[in-house]
Design a protein around this motif. Structure first.
Motif, PDB file in Angstrom:
ATOM      1  N   ALA A  11     -21.948  16.625 -44.024  1.00  0.00           N
ATOM      2  CA  ALA A  11     -20.963  15.605 -45.019  1.00  0.00           C
ATOM      3  C   ALA A  11     -21.029  14.212 -44.120  1.00  0.00           C
ATOM      4  CB  ALA A  11     -19.552  15.713 -44.880  1.00  0.00           C
ATOM      5  N   HIS A  12     -21.462  13.042 -44.896  1.00  0.00           N
ATOM      6  CA  HIS A  12     -21.521  11.437 -44.169  1.00  0.00           C
ATOM      7  C   HIS A  12     -20.183  11.069 -44.416  1.00  0.00           C
ATOM      8  CE1 HIS A  12     -24.070   8.198 -42.876  1.00  0.00           C
ATOM      9  NE2 HIS A  12     -22.866   7.665 -43.044  1.00  0.00           N
ATOM     10  N   GLY A  13     -19.141  11.582 -43.504  1.00  0.00           N
ATOM     11  CA  GLY A  13     -17.972  11.208 -43.545  1.00  0.00           C
ATOM     12  C   GLY A  13     -17.362  10.268 -42.561  1.00  0.00           C
ATOM     13  N   ARG A  14     -16.164  10.205 -42.049  1.00  0.00           N
ATOM     14  CA  ARG A  14     -15.538   9.332 -41.354  1.00  0.00           C
ATOM     15  C   ARG A  14     -15.932   9.749 -39.915  1.00  0.00           C
ATOM     16  NH1 ARG A  14     -10.386   6.740 -43.410  1.00  0.00           N
ATOM     17  NH2 ARG A  14     -10.605   7.280 -45.667  1.00  0.00           N
ATOM     18  N   GLY A  15     -16.111  10.881 -39.758  1.00  0.00           N
ATOM     19  CA  GLY A  15     -16.546  11.264 -38.188  1.00  0.00           C
ATOM     20  C   GLY A  15     -17.985  10.430 -37.961  1.00  0.00           C
ATOM     21  N   VAL A  16     -18.981  10.573 -38.981  1.00  0.00           N
ATOM     22  CA  VAL A  16     -20.079  10.054 -38.912  1.00  0.00           C
ATOM     23  C   VAL A  16     -20.069   8.290 -38.501  1.00  0.00           C
ATOM     24  CG1 VAL A  16     -22.413   9.318 -39.927  1.00  0.00           C
ATOM     25  CG2 VAL A  16     -21.476  11.672 -40.191  1.00  0.00           C
ATOM     26  N   ILE A  17     -19.367   7.764 -39.450  1.00  0.00           N
ATOM     27  CA  ILE A  17     -18.942   6.371 -39.392  1.00  0.00           C
ATOM     28  C   ILE A  17     -18.402   6.137 -37.767  1.00  0.00           C
ATOM     29  CG2 ILE A  17     -17.792   4.506 -40.280  1.00  0.00           C
ATOM     30  CD1 ILE A  17     -17.902   6.071 -43.095  1.00  0.00           C
ATOM     31  N   ALA A  18     -17.683   6.554 -37.525  1.00  0.00           N
ATOM     32  CA  ALA A  18     -16.884   6.576 -36.231  1.00  0.00           C
ATOM     33  C   ALA A  18     -17.839   6.622 -35.101  1.00  0.00           C
ATOM     34  CB  ALA A  18     -15.762   7.314 -35.904  1.00  0.00           C
ATOM     35  N   GLY A  19     -18.750   7.741 -35.266  1.00  0.00           N
ATOM     36  CA  GLY A  19     -19.521   8.090 -34.172  1.00  0.00           C
ATOM     37  C   GLY A  19     -20.756   6.826 -34.293  1.00  0.00           C
ATOM     38  N   LEU A  20     -21.112   6.433 -35.358  1.00  0.00           N
ATOM     39  CA  LEU A  20     -22.456   5.251 -35.513  1.00  0.00           C
ATOM     40  C   LEU A  20     -21.550   4.185 -34.635  1.00  0.00           C
ATOM     41  CD1 LEU A  20     -23.542   5.812 -38.918  1.00  0.00           C
ATOM     42  CD2 LEU A  20     -24.941   5.935 -36.844  1.00  0.00           C
ATOM     43  N   LYS A  21     -20.368   3.570 -35.019  1.00  0.00           N
ATOM     44  CA  LYS A  21     -19.845   2.516 -34.389  1.00  0.00           C
ATOM     45  C   LYS A  21     -19.776   2.852 -32.934  1.00  0.00           C
ATOM     46  CE  LYS A  21     -16.982   0.981 -38.350  1.00  0.00           C
ATOM     47  NZ  LYS A  21     -15.632   0.601 -38.753  1.00  0.00           N
ATOM     48  N   ALA A  22     -19.434   3.673 -32.372  1.00  0.00           N
ATOM     49  CA  ALA A  22     -19.173   3.968 -30.940  1.00  0.00           C
ATOM     50  C   ALA A  22     -20.597   3.955 -30.132  1.00  0.00           C
ATOM     51  CB  ALA A  22     -18.608   5.600 -30.448  1.00  0.00           C
ATOM     52  N   PHE A  23     -21.656   4.481 -31.071  1.00  0.00           N
ATOM     53  CA  PHE A  23     -23.127   4.504 -30.444  1.00  0.00           C
ATOM     54  C   PHE A  23     -23.577   3.015 -30.557  1.00  0.00           C
ATOM     55  CE2 PHE A  23     -27.496   4.839 -31.218  1.00  0.00           C
ATOM     56  CZ  PHE A  23     -28.149   5.766 -29.837  1.00  0.00           C
ATOM     57  N   GLN A  24     -23.302   2.410 -31.519  1.00  0.00           N
ATOM     58  CA  GLN A  24     -23.662   0.846 -31.466  1.00  0.00           C
ATOM     59  C   GLN A  24     -23.078   0.277 -30.709  1.00  0.00           C
ATOM     60  OE1 GLN A  24     -22.757   0.764 -35.700  1.00  0.00           O
ATOM     61  NE2 GLN A  24     -24.850   0.902 -36.305  1.00  0.00           N
ATOM     62  N   LYS A  25     -21.710   0.331 -30.536  1.00  0.00           N
ATOM     63  CA  LYS A  25     -21.306  -0.345 -29.137  1.00  0.00           C
ATOM     64  C   LYS A  25     -21.626  -0.155 -27.742  1.00  0.00           C
ATOM     65  CE  LYS A  25     -16.468  -1.439 -27.486  1.00  0.00           C
ATOM     66  NZ  LYS A  25     -15.033  -1.214 -27.853  1.00  0.00           N
ATOM     67  N   ARG A  26     -22.109   1.301 -27.614  1.00  0.00           N
ATOM     68  CA  ARG A  26     -22.454   1.446 -26.438  1.00  0.00           C
ATOM     69  C   ARG A  26     -24.014   0.820 -26.092  1.00  0.00           C
ATOM     70  NH1 ARG A  26     -23.827   7.906 -25.552  1.00  0.00           N
ATOM     71  NH2 ARG A  26     -21.533   7.776 -25.540  1.00  0.00           N
ATOM     72  N   PHE A  27     -24.735   0.642 -27.155  1.00  0.00           N
ATOM     73  CA  PHE A  27     -25.968   0.270 -26.639  1.00  0.00           C
ATOM     74  C   PHE A  27     -25.993  -1.558 -27.271  1.00  0.00           C
ATOM     75  CE2 PHE A  27     -26.689   4.697 -26.802  1.00  0.00           C
ATOM     76  CZ  PHE A  27     -27.187   4.768 -25.413  1.00  0.00           C
TER      77      PHE A  27
END
Length: 242
Positions: A24-40
């Motif tokens: 499921a591409h839900g809120r967990g994926v979206i939050a993870g993507l944002k955290a990953f993008q911020k990190r890099f």
């Protein structure tokens, strides 16, 4: 392995995903993507951009090294994320009689407020509920209609598009009300629609083009990919989705 499963596994490998290990591409994926993008120091969009995918392919153990190991990935899906989520429910049906399908009822509970109070059983038309759930689960910053249960209210949702593409929101008139679902293709006279409450189930069915009142696209859903998808006229035809 499909794209969403791969995405969850790569976010997990990089330590930015803590939700369920499913497809499921839900809120967990979206939050993870944002955290990953911020990190890099990538643009923080919460979506799987091409640049984000290239960074996710790297082995997390060697990110700071001159040696970069890439992992393979499935091809990016053409269908937008909300339509991919809807496909997971194909075949889901109402329960005839006094009982109700617990999955459909859970969608109303997640909305909370008056929607949860009003939606007492799955005999109530639920096409708008289904579309609202799939959009809310995958695009949490998208503004939904004030009354998502009324299908015709989706005619002002998001932004208009003149030419449908996979995942476009189609709004139809029917006797006594309306219907809403996602564009899956078309033949000469009918749209092929992925939606809920079609023969009391989540299905893909043909609906006459002349009944279509609006073609919409989520404002936070990126740009439509491709254009009209030509299909054969085979398949079930729906004339009333009540």
């Amino acid at each position: 392995m499909d794209f969403d499963t791969w995405l969850i596994k790569r976010l997990t490998a990089h330590g930015v995903y803590g939700a369920a290990q499913d497809t499921a591409h839900g809120r967990g994926v979206i939050a993870g993507l944002k955290a990953f993008q911020k990190r890099f120091e990538l643009p923080v969009t919460g979506t799987a951009t091409a640049a984000t995918i290239e960074f996710l392919r790297r082995d997390p153990q060697v990110l700071g090294s001159s040696l970069v190991i890439f992992n393979g990935r499935p091809e990016m899906p053409v269908e937008p994320v909300w339509m991919r989520d809807a496909r997971r429910y194909l075949g889901l049906k109402e329960i005839p009689g006094a009982k109700s399908n617990s999955t459909i009822m859970s969608w109303a509970k997640r909305f909370g407020g008056w929607v949860a109070s009003f939606y007492g059983n799955d005999d109530i038309p639920w096409c708008g509920l289904a579309v609202g759930h799939w959009i809310a689960a995958t695009l949490p910053e998208e503004k939904l209609p004030s009354n998502p249960l009324t299908a015709m209210n989706w005619s002002t949702f998001g932004r208009p598009v003149s030419v449908p593409a996979l995942g476009a929101i189609l709004v139809f008139k029917r006797p006594g009300g309306g219907h809403v679902g996602f564009y899956a293709g078309e033949d000469r006279t009918h749209y092929h629609v992925l939606g809920g409450n079609q023969a009391n189930s989540v299905s893909i069915t043909r609906i006459e083009k002349v009944r279509c009142q609006a073609i919409r696209w989520p404002t936070t859903g990126g740009e439509p990919v491709g254009g009209p998808v030509c299909l054969s006229a085979a398949g079930t035809t729906s004339r009333n989705e009540a």
